[in-house]
Design a protein around this motif. Structure first.
Motif, PDB file in Angstrom:
ATOM      1  N   VAL A   1      -4.706  10.734   3.199  1.00 56.49           N
ATOM      2  CA  VAL A   1      -5.234  11.848   4.000  1.00 56.49           C
ATOM      3  C   VAL A   1      -6.529  12.372   3.383  1.00 56.49           C
ATOM      4  O   VAL A   1      -7.512  12.602   4.091  1.00 56.49           O
ATOM      5  CB  VAL A   1      -4.171  12.969   4.135  1.00 56.49           C
ATOM      6  CG1 VAL A   1      -4.788  14.254   4.672  1.00 56.49           C
ATOM      7  CG2 VAL A   1      -3.025  12.505   5.030  1.00 56.49           C
ATOM      8  N   SER A   2      -6.560  12.539   2.068  1.00 52.94           N
ATOM      9  CA  SER A   2      -7.774  13.024   1.400  1.00 52.94           C
ATOM     10  C   SER A   2      -8.923  12.037   1.557  1.00 52.94           C
ATOM     11  O   SER A   2     -10.072  12.436   1.781  1.00 52.94           O
ATOM     12  CB  SER A   2      -7.501  13.298  -0.079  1.00 52.94           C
ATOM     13  OG  SER A   2      -6.596  14.367  -0.211  1.00 52.94           O
TER      14      SER A   2
ATOM     15  N   ASP B   1       2.248   7.826   8.636  1.00 53.36           N
ATOM     16  CA  ASP B   1       1.232   8.331   9.570  1.00 53.36           C
ATOM     17  C   ASP B   1      -0.185   8.093   9.045  1.00 53.36           C
ATOM     18  O   ASP B   1      -1.040   7.614   9.799  1.00 53.36           O
ATOM     19  CB  ASP B   1       1.456   9.815   9.871  1.00 53.36           C
ATOM     20  CG  ASP B   1       2.662  10.056  10.771  1.00 53.36           C
ATOM     21  OD1 ASP B   1       3.116   9.097  11.449  1.00 53.36           O
ATOM     22  OD2 ASP B   1       3.157  11.198  10.795  1.00 53.36           O
ATOM     23  N   PRO B   2      -0.469   8.396   7.768  1.00 52.50           N
ATOM     24  CA  PRO B   2      -1.831   8.137   7.284  1.00 52.50           C
ATOM     25  C   PRO B   2      -2.215   6.651   7.311  1.00 52.50           C
ATOM     26  O   PRO B   2      -3.356   6.322   7.646  1.00 52.50           O
ATOM     27  CB  PRO B   2      -1.821   8.672   5.851  1.00 52.50           C
ATOM     28  CG  PRO B   2      -0.730   9.686   5.828  1.00 52.50           C
ATOM     29  CD  PRO B   2       0.300   9.175   6.791  1.00 52.50           C
TER      30      PRO B   2
ATOM     31  N   ARG C   1      -5.808   2.188  12.462  1.00 51.54           N
ATOM     32  CA  ARG C   1      -6.498   2.508  13.719  1.00 51.54           C
ATOM     33  C   ARG C   1      -8.018   2.529  13.530  1.00 51.54           C
ATOM     34  O   ARG C   1      -8.770   2.080  14.386  1.00 51.54           O
ATOM     35  CB  ARG C   1      -6.016   3.870  14.242  1.00 51.54           C
ATOM     36  CG  ARG C   1      -6.615   4.254  15.597  1.00 51.54           C
ATOM     37  CD  ARG C   1      -6.195   5.653  16.023  1.00 51.54           C
ATOM     38  NE  ARG C   1      -6.549   6.693  15.072  1.00 51.54           N
ATOM     39  CZ  ARG C   1      -7.787   7.174  14.892  1.00 51.54           C
ATOM     40  NH1 ARG C   1      -8.800   6.683  15.562  1.00 51.54           N
ATOM     41  NH2 ARG C   1      -8.013   8.139  14.014  1.00 51.54           N
ATOM     42  N   ARG C   2      -8.457   3.007  12.380  1.00 49.58           N
ATOM     43  CA  ARG C   2      -9.895   3.073  12.093  1.00 49.58           C
ATOM     44  C   ARG C   2     -10.450   1.745  11.587  1.00 49.58           C
ATOM     45  O   ARG C   2     -11.622   1.641  11.264  1.00 49.58           O
ATOM     46  CB  ARG C   2     -10.160   4.156  11.048  1.00 49.58           C
ATOM     47  CG  ARG C   2      -9.871   5.551  11.531  1.00 49.58           C
ATOM     48  CD  ARG C   2     -10.141   6.516  10.413  1.00 49.58           C
ATOM     49  NE  ARG C   2      -9.775   7.863  10.731  1.00 49.58           N
ATOM     50  CZ  ARG C   2     -10.417   8.923  10.266  1.00 49.58           C
ATOM     51  NH1 ARG C   2     -11.454   8.776   9.467  1.00 49.58           N
ATOM     52  NH2 ARG C   2     -10.011  10.128  10.594  1.00 49.58           N
TER      53      ARG C   2
ATOM     54  N   ARG D   1      -1.291  -5.199   3.132  1.00 46.48           N
ATOM     55  CA  ARG D   1      -1.028  -6.164   4.207  1.00 46.48           C
ATOM     56  C   ARG D   1      -1.339  -5.558   5.571  1.00 46.48           C
ATOM     57  O   ARG D   1      -1.965  -6.192   6.419  1.00 46.48           O
ATOM     58  CB  ARG D   1       0.434  -6.612   4.158  1.00 46.48           C
ATOM     59  CG  ARG D   1       0.774  -7.697   5.191  1.00 46.48           C
ATOM     60  CD  ARG D   1       2.264  -7.846   5.427  1.00 46.48           C
ATOM     61  NE  ARG D   1       2.888  -6.670   6.006  1.00 46.48           N
ATOM     62  CZ  ARG D   1       2.805  -6.306   7.303  1.00 46.48           C
ATOM     63  NH1 ARG D   1       2.084  -7.008   8.146  1.00 46.48           N
ATOM     64  NH2 ARG D   1       3.426  -5.229   7.736  1.00 46.48           N
ATOM     65  N   ARG D   2      -0.933  -4.309   5.785  1.00 45.72           N
ATOM     66  CA  ARG D   2      -1.124  -3.680   7.097  1.00 45.72           C
ATOM     67  C   ARG D   2      -2.594  -3.454   7.422  1.00 45.72           C
ATOM     68  O   ARG D   2      -2.941  -3.274   8.585  1.00 45.72           O
ATOM     69  CB  ARG D   2      -0.350  -2.375   7.166  1.00 45.72           C
ATOM     70  CG  ARG D   2       1.124  -2.717   7.178  1.00 45.72           C
ATOM     71  CD  ARG D   2       2.107  -1.741   7.631  1.00 45.72           C
ATOM     72  NE  ARG D   2       1.804  -0.748   8.600  1.00 45.72           N
ATOM     73  CZ  ARG D   2       2.527   0.365   8.698  1.00 45.72           C
ATOM     74  NH1 ARG D   2       3.540   0.574   7.881  1.00 45.72           N
ATOM     75  NH2 ARG D   2       2.226   1.248   9.618  1.00 45.72           N
ATOM     76  N   THR D   3      -3.450  -3.478   6.419  1.00 50.18           N
ATOM     77  CA  THR D   3      -4.882  -3.287   6.669  1.00 50.18           C
ATOM     78  C   THR D   3      -5.668  -4.582   6.471  1.00 50.18           C
ATOM     79  O   THR D   3      -6.888  -4.556   6.370  1.00 50.18           O
ATOM     80  CB  THR D   3      -5.454  -2.190   5.747  1.00 50.18           C
ATOM     81  OG1 THR D   3      -5.394  -2.628   4.393  1.00 50.18           O
ATOM     82  CG2 THR D   3      -4.719  -0.878   5.923  1.00 50.18           C
TER      83      THR D   3
END
Length: 192
Positions: free
Chosen positions: A81-82, A119-120, A126-127, A180-182
């Motif tokens: 988040v930061s 969520d983060p 998404r970005r 992995r997710r990114t």
């Protein structure tokens, strides 16, 4: 490229290893590369917004090395988040930077004890940001100081309710999953 760097409040040996990893990124810096630094334990704190000056980032390791009360707990979600706040601030101040390629680098010496990263990380995906992760420490874990003297000597260790010294364990599963997710990579950086 604008990587946002993270380093968790950690054992001085592992903090030194985290600093070494960040120095390696800085040594290979391209002229337009910028860096930010987010420290985290239970909470995330922005230590430096994006800068082209590598020394600005490294100065904060002096601060982290002098922190006398490392926090207990690892909240990877707070760090993410930061980091996203750093990127948002940069895009508000300099809208032309919205199209820049950005990567995130997460360095941690323990497992995520809070569990608020779902969520983060979805926002990071998404970005279309890549999150490279570095796991410091070992699977067996290491005790960690709760209070240090101004010279970095351990005054008091973190203890469990039964009085045993708590151990920070490198938990690679979460760090691997985040990378992995990114579509990025996980690296193990043993430092005990």
């Amino acid at each position: 490229t604008s990587p946002a760097m993270f380093a968790r409040d950690m054992d001085p040996n592992r903090l030194g290893r985290a600093e070494h990893i960040i120095q390696q990124f800085i040594l290979h810096k391209l002229p337009d590369d910028r860096y930010a630094l987010v420290g985290f334990n239970y909470n995330g704190v922005i230590l430096s917004y994006l800068t082209r000056e590598p020394q600005t980032i490294l100065v904060y390791f002096d601060y982290l090395n002098r922190t006398t009360e490392p926090g207990v707990g690892t909240n990877i979600g707070a760090a993410l988040v930061s980091a996203l706040r750093v990127i948002d601030a940069d895009e508000r101040i300099t809208p032309e930077n919205r199209g820049r390629r950005r990567i995130l680098v997460l360095i941690s010496d323990g497992d995520d004890t809070i569990g608020q990263w779902e969520d983060p990380i979805n926002d990071v995906v998404r970005r279309q940001l890549k999150l490279y992760t570095f796991g410091l420490g070992t699977a067996t874990g290491a005790v960690f100081p709760l209070e240090l003297s101004p010279r970095g000597e351990v005054i008091r260790y973190a203890l469990s309710a039964t009085g045993e010294r708590l151990r920070a364990k490198a938990e690679a599963a979460t760090l691997r999953e985040l990378a992995r997710r990114t579509s990025a990579r996980f690296f193990r950086g043993e430092a005990d």
